[in-house]
Design a protein around this motif. Structure first.
Motif, PDB file in Angstrom:
ATOM      1  N   GLY A  42      34.085  34.027  38.398  1.00  0.00           N
ATOM      2  CA  GLY A  42      33.241  35.153  38.775  1.00  0.00           C
ATOM      3  C   GLY A  42      32.285  35.518  37.671  1.00  0.00           C
ATOM      4  N   LYS A  43      31.876  36.785  37.645  1.00  0.00           N
ATOM      5  CA  LYS A  43      30.870  37.241  36.704  1.00  0.00           C
ATOM      6  C   LYS A  43      31.271  38.593  36.125  1.00  0.00           C
ATOM      7  N   VAL A  44      31.012  38.769  34.832  1.00  0.00           N
ATOM      8  CA  VAL A  44      31.284  40.033  34.138  1.00  0.00           C
ATOM      9  C   VAL A  44      29.957  40.617  33.680  1.00  0.00           C
ATOM     10  N   THR A  45      29.742  41.904  33.979  1.00  0.00           N
ATOM     11  CA  THR A  45      28.528  42.600  33.543  1.00  0.00           C
ATOM     12  C   THR A  45      28.923  43.894  32.843  1.00  0.00           C
ATOM     13  N   LEU A  46      28.028  44.407  32.028  1.00  0.00           N
ATOM     14  CA  LEU A  46      28.242  45.657  31.302  1.00  0.00           C
ATOM     15  C   LEU A  46      27.365  46.747  31.892  1.00  0.00           C
ATOM     16  N   SER A  47      27.972  47.865  32.230  1.00  0.00           N
ATOM     17  CA  SER A  47      27.229  48.988  32.787  1.00  0.00           C
ATOM     18  C   SER A  47      26.224  49.513  31.764  1.00  0.00           C
ATOM     19  N   ASP A  98      39.981  32.570  44.070  1.00  0.00           N
ATOM     20  CA  ASP A  98      38.743  33.288  44.372  1.00  0.00           C
ATOM     21  C   ASP A  98      37.683  32.905  43.340  1.00  0.00           C
ATOM     22  N   LYS A  99      36.482  32.559  43.824  1.00  0.00           N
ATOM     23  CA  LYS A  99      35.392  32.126  42.947  1.00  0.00           C
ATOM     24  C   LYS A  99      34.217  33.097  42.938  1.00  0.00           C
ATOM     25  N   SER A 100      34.393  34.282  43.517  1.00  0.00           N
ATOM     26  CA  SER A 100      33.275  35.236  43.598  1.00  0.00           C
ATOM     27  C   SER A 100      33.709  36.621  43.091  1.00  0.00           C
ATOM     28  N   ILE A 101      34.460  36.647  42.020  1.00  0.00           N
ATOM     29  CA  ILE A 101      34.977  37.905  41.478  1.00  0.00           C
ATOM     30  C   ILE A 101      33.876  38.594  40.665  1.00  0.00           C
ATOM     31  N   ASN A 102      33.749  39.893  40.852  1.00  0.00           N
ATOM     32  CA  ASN A 102      32.738  40.671  40.141  1.00  0.00           C
ATOM     33  C   ASN A 102      33.437  41.775  39.338  1.00  0.00           C
ATOM     34  N   VAL A 103      33.215  41.776  38.026  1.00  0.00           N
ATOM     35  CA  VAL A 103      33.825  42.776  37.146  1.00  0.00           C
ATOM     36  C   VAL A 103      32.713  43.505  36.416  1.00  0.00           C
TER      37      VAL A 103
END
Length: 443
Positions: free
Chosen positions: A335-340, A431-436
């Motif tokens: 998946g992908k990790v982003t910072l608020s 799962d290959k579409s995890i969003n954190v």
């Protein structure tokens, strides 16, 4: 220290004030006793004069008896305890010695008892504990020590002064490994090996650390180190386990089975779970050696490690591509990790980012972890069995998991107050579409 002795002196004086007034009042009574003794002497002289007057016929017998009774009456009125005056006077002399002894003994005894039973080092000024900018008190969560960073800094300082301290370098290497700072751990183990090059256990641990700096792969230098460790000690359990894993990774299934069979012979029968796990690995290696279909371990070995993107499937044979797809579906989380944006101001580019997977319910120990830095965000990630940290592989985990990302200024993989964190929705392995999104701060 001065303040302590001032306070102690106040308490000692207070204790004496409970005792000395009583003794002094008794001393005053003794002064009255001395006066009574003087009066007795006076009455004795008067009685002697009466006896002399009687012998000289100055007084008649009736006058003598009358004067004697009057004298005795006055003496009884003035000194009601006349019979015990001499004994009391002697006790008065002893009372002076008691007062003096008490005044000297109480302070001396109090100070002596403290010096014997107390902690005199606590009176010395204590140096303030300072934190290293790259590490804070990670030990409260990892090792139970509330000032872990200070202990680590003291260890590093000691090793600067004592570079031949093997145990110190070994402790430093293990500490860095626990913190997942594998490059620093590798350097510390190299110091140990320079001092003790023929230690099988140290060689094995070093091989494990080198593998972690190569995305978990035991092929190459780690495997050569493991073989050297086994030449020094053929019954080293960890070396046998890693040797089998390295041989399996290189598709040397017969050698892997042989290494694990040697390991199985060393496992106590009481460790039923470990025995079952090793036997399962042996069976799978033998199955693959005879041309059978690989199971859990084979799938794990084919996964990309360290969060790297797997090679394109068009460059692989169809069977390999199919195996890779099956692996992705059963043993990975992507998946992908982003910072608020609201949290960006609270970070710096070199802060550590830990991406982890843990069970939705039950123990919070990570099933797999990956370490990045804030400057890498936003980042795509892949967690797989090679990143396992708790002994449970993702490919065999049946329940739902939660994927999280945490920014740690201390560099510690353990949660600390002030860390920034984000969690995904519960999902299943594969799962290959995890969003954190990292959007909250730990209290």
């Amino acid at each position: 220290m001065t303040s302590f002795w001032v306070v102690a002196g106040v308490f000692i004086v207070g204790a004496l004030m409970f005792v000395l007034p009583t003794l002094w009042s008794k001393r005053n009574r003794d002064g009255g006793v001395a006066r009574d003794a003087t009066n007795i002497d006076v009455y004795r002289d008067q009685l002697a004069e009466l006896d002399s007057d009687l012998r000289s016929d100055i007084l008649t017998r009736e006058q003598y008896e009358q004067s004697k009774r009057e004298l005795q009456q006055r003496m009884l009125e003035d000194i009601p305890q006349g019979e015990t005056m001499a004994a009391t006077l002697m006790s008065g002399n002893r009372n002076v010695a008691t007062i003096t002894l008490t005044t000297l003994a109480v302070p001396l005894l109090a100070v002596s008892l403290y010096l014997w039973l107390g902690n005199t080092k606590a009176l010395l000024p204590q140096p303030a504990a300072t934190e290293h900018p790259a590490m804070s008190s990670a030990g409260s969560a990892e090792g139970g020590h509330p000032d872990f960073s200070s202990v680590l800094e003291n260890l590093i300082a000691r090793l600067r002064d004592q570079p031949d301290d093997i145990e110190g370098w070994l402790m430093l290497g293990r500490t860095y490994a626990m913190m997942q700072r594998f490059n620093e751990a590798k350097e510390a183990y190299e110091k140990v090996l320079a001092l003790a090059p023929d230690n099988s256990e140290v060689l094995t641990d070093y091989a494990d650390i080198v593998a972690m700096t190569h995305d978990g792969s035991l092929v190459g230098e780690p495997y050569e180190l493991i073989k050297k460790a086994l030449r020094l000690d053929a019954r080293n359990p960890k070396a046998l386990a890693l040797a089998g894993t390295a041989e399996f990774e290189q598709k040397k299934y017969k050698e892997a089975a042989a290494s694990w069979e040697k390991l199985l012979a060393l496992v106590p029968p009481s460790e039923a779970e470990l025995v079952q796990s090793v036997r399962a690995s042996i069976d799978e290696a033998k199955s693959l050696a005879s041309g059978g279909k690989g199971g859990m371990i084979a799938r794990a070995m084919e996964q990309p490690s360290g969060g790297q993107t797997p090679p394109p499937t068009e460059n692989k044979p169809a069977a390999a591509a199919g195996a890779g797809a099956a692996t992705a579906a059963s043993g990975t989380l992507s998946g992908k990790v982003t910072l608020s944006p609201a949290m960006a101001a609270k970070t710096s580019p070199t802060d550590s980012v830990y991406i982890f997977a843990r069970a939705k319910a039950g123990p919070r120990a990570p099933l797999a972890t990956l370490r990045l830095q804030v400057k890498d965000l936003p980042a795509s990630f892949t967690l797989n069995d090679s990143m396992a940290r708790s002994g449970v592989q993702l490919s065999t985990f049946p329940d739902e998991v939660v994927v999280g990302a945490r920014i740690s200024k201390s560099g510690s993989p353990m949660p600390q107050s002030g860390d920034l964190q984000g969690l995904s929705q519960p999902t299943r392995v594969g799962d290959k579409s995890i969003n954190v999104v990292i959007d909250q701060q730990l209290p």
